[in-house]
Write an enzyme that holds these catalytic residues in place. Sequence first.
Site, mmCIF file in Angstrom:
data_model
loop_
_atom_site.group_PDB
_atom_site.id
_atom_site.type_symbol
_atom_site.label_atom_id
_atom_site.label_comp_id
_atom_site.label_asym_id
_atom_site.label_seq_id
_atom_site.Cartn_x
_atom_site.Cartn_y
_atom_site.Cartn_z
ATOM 1 N N HIS A 162 -10.188 -14.064 16.425
ATOM 2 C CA HIS A 162 -9.604 -12.714 16.271
ATOM 3 C C HIS A 162 -8.094 -12.795 16.087
ATOM 4 C CE1 HIS A 162 -13.443 -11.233 18.068
ATOM 5 N NE2 HIS A 162 -13.287 -12.300 18.829
ATOM 6 N N SER A 283 13.984 -14.707 -3.685
ATOM 7 C CA SER A 283 14.030 -13.281 -3.988
ATOM 8 C C SER A 283 15.227 -13.014 -4.892
ATOM 9 C CB SER A 283 14.163 -12.485 -2.689
ATOM 10 O OG SER A 283 14.773 -11.243 -2.937
ATOM 11 N N LYS A 289 15.779 -15.407 1.292
ATOM 12 C CA LYS A 289 14.322 -15.489 1.252
ATOM 13 C C LYS A 289 13.787 -16.800 0.682
ATOM 14 C CE LYS A 289 11.596 -12.848 2.255
ATOM 15 N NZ LYS A 289 11.090 -11.611 1.660
ATOM 16 N N GLU A 296 0.143 -17.122 -1.650
ATOM 17 C CA GLU A 296 -0.257 -15.723 -1.865
ATOM 18 C C GLU A 296 -1.081 -15.585 -3.142
ATOM 19 O OE1 GLU A 296 3.133 -12.837 -0.743
ATOM 20 O OE2 GLU A 296 4.079 -14.779 -1.041
#
Length: 465
Positions: A162, A283, A289, A296
């Site tokens: 979980h 970024s 970043k 992803e």
Amino acid sequence: MERGTVADKPWGGRFGERTDRRVEEFTESISFDRRLFDQDVRGSIAHAEMLAHVGLISTAECQQIVRGLSEIRAEIVAGTFPFVLEREDIHMHIEAALIDRIGDVGRKLHTARSRNDQVATDVKLWTRDALDRIDGRLKTLQTALVNAAGRHEGLILPGYTHLQRAQPVLAAHYYLAYVEKYARDRSRLTDCRSRLNVLPLGAAAMAGTTLPIDRDHVAVALGFEGVAANSMDVSSDRDFLVESVFVLTMVAEHLAGWAEEWVIWSTQEFSFLKLPDGLCTGSSIMPQKKNPDVLELIRGRSARVVGSLMTLLVLIKGLPLAYNRDLQEDKEPLFDAFDTVDACLDLASVIVDGATLRADKIAARIDEGFLDATTLMEYLIKQGVPQRTGHEIVGHLVGLAEKKGGRLADLSDDDFRQAHPKLDPSVRQTLGVANAINAFRSYGSTAPDQVAKQLLGWKARLEMS
Ligand code: ARG
């Protein structure tokens, strides 16, 4: 694309009118099935050699056909082969080009053959090659995971259920969990390959042929293990595509779960994972970043693969026997699913090779989350306490430790004794993640000797396979 002439159509005899251009544009598949050119040439060569073997064409004719087909293949590879809309698909292109080259002898190639069994054969050959390629990629990824397991020897991670801290596990145990998943995918590939590996050619349009062909001859030449026993079935069969793309979907799902995990692990909040700069992107506005875009996209691209599987399932739903033109729509989802998984697997191996688990950061917080609670409960069970009672006692101790703001190991001897008389000071030997890890015994557990054995076993198996 260029427009050809009326003569480009092999069915000219029946038709009094030229095909409407809009129909040609709507029905063409050459824009995507040209990818099958090598399989089409291989299939045609095997077919021609069989025709010569049974005497339907002469050896000299066969040689001319084989030479012509090889030249056409070389032209396609070189990028000089002309593709025209009238020639609809790769099968018609190659046959028409052969006729352009060698005339009447070329007109014999389609003896005892239809595009229906031809396309089924080509797609099977393509899929078989693609399955082998994916298998190789999976092996590379498994090897990267096994190497990573070896690199992080002794490192203890929090295991989650979980996404809440559950029990401690060795990093090697974690890596090997994915090795197992990809092993199942590989075994599904093998299964699927053997069911696929049955020759369609010779089914002709759908009923077979009155000509004395030898299908075994073709099967051997093309590496098929058998010959399809029912012409109606095999000319319409696309089960093998659905199965293959399902296996790819499973791979994509495994990749997506792992990618999600590593996206989370690479956050500031977790700080479990260090990805090399070369595998991340920045970024355009926030200078600090460093984003895990590859992970992803691996997660995101699983959507395309699931989509391809759905397309194929819906495509074959409700199709009557035998060939229907709907089946032309099978190729794009097939190619896309393979290309996507192929690229994802390639990058996944690169990431597993390049990423490091941040042992310092992981160790700094490994005592949080009561990872040793279940081990303590099992200690009580070993002392003869019923599991439900042990669960309750440890639950109470966890509550107490939480209140005091510490670990189970920070509780006093009195706290333990009050919870249960069996909890004497020797209980401390089971507390803490290192003790907890060493307490594991069962086969398949994270026990260090179990994990070491599994790791050795995988190294040996990967070297052999
Ligand atoms: N381009 C077709 C396909 O991909 C080839 C088979 C066409 N057969 C036919 N009878 N029209 O399925």
